[in-house]
Design a protein around this motif. Structure first.
Motif, short mmCIF file in Angstrom:
data_model
loop_
_atom_site.label_atom_id
_atom_site.label_comp_id
_atom_site.label_asym_id
_atom_site.label_seq_id
_atom_site.Cartn_x
_atom_site.Cartn_y
_atom_site.Cartn_z
N PRO A 59 -0.65 -22.19 -56.89
CA PRO A 59 -0.31 -21.00 -56.81
C PRO A 59 -0.02 -20.19 -55.79
N LEU A 60 0.78 -19.20 -55.63
CA LEU A 60 0.87 -18.15 -54.55
C LEU A 60 1.29 -16.96 -55.25
N SER A 61 0.50 -15.99 -54.73
CA SER A 61 0.99 -14.64 -55.29
C SER A 61 0.78 -13.57 -54.06
N VAL A 62 1.67 -12.44 -54.47
CA VAL A 62 1.89 -11.55 -53.49
C VAL A 62 1.68 -9.96 -54.17
N LEU A 63 0.89 -9.32 -53.26
CA LEU A 63 0.89 -7.87 -53.87
C LEU A 63 1.71 -6.78 -52.54
N MET A 64 2.25 -5.83 -53.16
CA MET A 64 3.02 -4.99 -52.55
C MET A 64 2.24 -3.78 -52.63
N VAL A 71 0.33 -8.11 -49.22
CA VAL A 71 -0.94 -8.97 -49.07
C VAL A 71 -0.57 -10.65 -49.72
N LEU A 72 -0.78 -11.64 -48.90
CA LEU A 72 -0.43 -12.89 -49.41
C LEU A 72 -1.68 -13.53 -49.72
N LEU A 73 -1.64 -14.02 -50.83
CA LEU A 73 -2.72 -14.64 -51.66
C LEU A 73 -2.52 -15.93 -51.95
N PRO A 74 -2.64 -16.94 -50.95
CA PRO A 74 -2.35 -18.47 -51.16
C PRO A 74 -3.61 -19.12 -52.36
N GLY A 75 -3.19 -19.80 -53.19
CA GLY A 75 -4.12 -20.28 -54.28
C GLY A 75 -4.44 -19.61 -55.15
N ALA A 76 -4.03 -18.12 -55.31
CA ALA A 76 -4.37 -17.41 -56.45
C ALA A 76 -3.31 -17.29 -57.51
N ASP A 77 -3.46 -17.36 -58.71
CA ASP A 77 -2.47 -17.11 -59.77
C ASP A 77 -2.20 -15.58 -60.06
N ALA A 112 3.15 -9.94 -58.13
CA ALA A 112 4.12 -11.32 -58.20
C ALA A 112 3.60 -12.64 -58.11
N GLN A 113 3.89 -13.31 -58.76
CA GLN A 113 3.63 -14.88 -58.42
C GLN A 113 4.63 -15.68 -58.28
N PHE A 114 4.46 -16.73 -57.18
CA PHE A 114 5.44 -17.76 -57.35
C PHE A 114 5.94 -18.73 -58.39
N ASP A 115 7.13 -18.59 -58.74
CA ASP A 115 7.47 -19.72 -59.98
C ASP A 115 8.44 -20.88 -59.16
#
Length: 449
Positions: free
Chosen positions: A316-321, A371-377, A415-418
């Motif tokens: 999983p990979l998530s992003v915060l704006m 904010v880049l959050l590798p490994g977070a759903d 948002a989460q990477f799909d």
């Protein structure tokens, strides 16, 4: 006259040669005593030097071992990987120069945990060198965590074995050198007192630029002044002039070498300064000068790396704006200097909340942060965003111009990477940006996804 005297000495009867034979015996005895004393002194001095060299070598080996394992041990402690940590400790303890390894692990709120590995039948001793290093881990740029302390002690048995080997070699070498020296001295002396002409010829034949200062000396009575004395003085005078000439040439060569070395040092210094300046410039080009966060360039580099990793490993990979609500009104109310302080305060809260390894906080421009959050759903990212809002609310930064709260607030899009619908990171960033605008439309000071 000199030739006749030499012939008479060469053909002297046995009773006239007996004093020379007695002098030869005394020379042999004196030479052997000198060689014995010289060998004892030399072996002692070289043994002390060998011990110090072995200590220095073992210290260098311990430093090298520390450099090899320090980062992996710190990473294993940070990740709480007991199996990897034990494996790394075993590897350090099995290294040849290591006698004992002690690892003190700092735990918040608990006493330090001590791990010890040592060789069997090893007793503590102050003779061996030891290396004490603090273990630190840098989960991300600018953050450095003190995790514990690593102490590596040398193996005394290995130190003594090395010294024994060195002393054995020194003794054998010194004995051989002393015997050769004694034989050479006796041979030269015996030849010189019997035939002066041969001694002079041998002396001239052994001359070289390295031994020009070795003056010719014929053992004779001081009252004798003849052709041999004049020849001896002439040879010594010539050797002195040649020695002065070669010494001057050597000094000139040393001066030239010194100038050449100094020039090389200057080149190295200028190169080092240039590299340092380039490194500093590179660092400045990757960080925001106001907040100290990563800038847009650094964010663009890291987002592609994490996007490829998430795609390859199916993680999983998530992003915060994040956007500061009514920041323009904040600047209008308090001024731009206070606005810069507000940006710095928000950046500090972002660093505080997102400080784990792999997490990246960047200022994209103005009052907008990512904010880049590798490994977070998605759920984990939303929980992190909630923590951020709560942490910022606890700071209670006054904002009289805000229409949603009396203090500074954030609107956050999650948002989460799909992998099924996204093949570029910009699509994920666009989804987070759209979520941010939904949060603003819904009234600000909230999280949207």
């Amino acid at each position: 006259m000199g030739t006749a005297r030499s012939s008479q000495l060469a053909g002297a009867p046995p009773e006239q040669a007996s004093p020379c034979s007695s002098l030869g015996r005394r020379l042999v005895l004196a030479t052997l005593i000198f060689c014995l004393l010289f060998t004892l002194v030399t072996v002692t001095l070289r043994s002390v030097s060998a011990w110090n060299s072995n200590l220095a070598a073992m210290t260098a080996e311990l430093k090298l071992i520390d450099q090899v394992f320090q980062s992996t041990l710190a990473k294993a402690i940070w990740e709480m990987d007991r199996e990897t940590l034990q494996t790394q400790l075993d590897s350090v303890a099995e290294a040849a120069p290591v006698g004992r390894v002690r690892l003190s692990i700092l735990r918040p709120g608990r006493p330090p945990e001590m791990l010890v590995q040592q060789r069997p039948e090893r007793l503590p001793t102050p003779l061996v060198p030891s290396l004490r290093q603090t273990l630190a881990y840098e989960p991300y740029l600018g953050a450095r965590e003190n995790l514990g302390e690593l102490i590596i002690e040398g193996d005394e048995r290995l130190l003594w074995r090395r010294l024994l080997s060195d002393v054995t070699s020194i003794v054998l070498t010194q004995i051989i050198q002393s015997l050769l020296l004694a034989g050479l001295i006796m041979w030269m002396f015996n030849r010189s007192v019997t035939v002066h002409v041969r001694h002079i010829a041998r002396h001239l034949g052994e001359l070289s630029p390295a031994n020009l200062k070795q003056r010719l000396h014929i053992e004779r009575k001081a009252s004798r002044r003849d052709e041999l004395s004049l020849l001896e003085a002439g040879i010594n005078n010539l050797q002195g002039k040649l020695s002065d000439y070669f010494e001057q040439q050597r000094r000139d060569e040393l001066d030239l070498a010194a100038h050449r070395d100094r020039l090389a040092e200057l080149v190295e210094e200028r190169t080092a300064e240039l590299l340092q300046a380039n490194s500093r410039l590179e660092e400045l080009s990757r960080s925001d000068p106001l907040t100290g966060l990563a800038n847009r360039r650094h964010f663009d580099e890291m987002k592609e790396i994490e996007f490829r990793r998430a795609t390859r490993l199916n993680q999983p990979l998530s992003v915060l704006m994040c956007d500061i609500d009514f920041f323009k009104l904040y600047n209008d109310t308090y001024g731009h200097a206070q606005g810069d302080q507000c940006l710095q305060a928000v950046a500090n809260r972002l660093k505080h909340v997102f400080g784990r390894a792999g997490e990246l906080v960047a200022r994209l421009g103005g009052e907008e942060f990512a904010v880049l959050l590798p490994g977070a759903d998605l759920d984990q990212a939303r929980q992190a965003a909630t923590r951020l809002r709560q942490d910022l609310a606890a700071q209670a930064l006054a904002h009289d111009g805000s229409q949603v709260a009396p203090h500074v607030t954030l609107s956050i899009g999650v948002a989460q990477f799909d992998p099924h619908s996204m093949d570029r990171f910009d699509q994920l960033l666009q989804c987070a940006d759209e979520a941010l605008y939904r949060a603003k439309r819904l009234g600000r000071d909230r999280i949207a996804q």
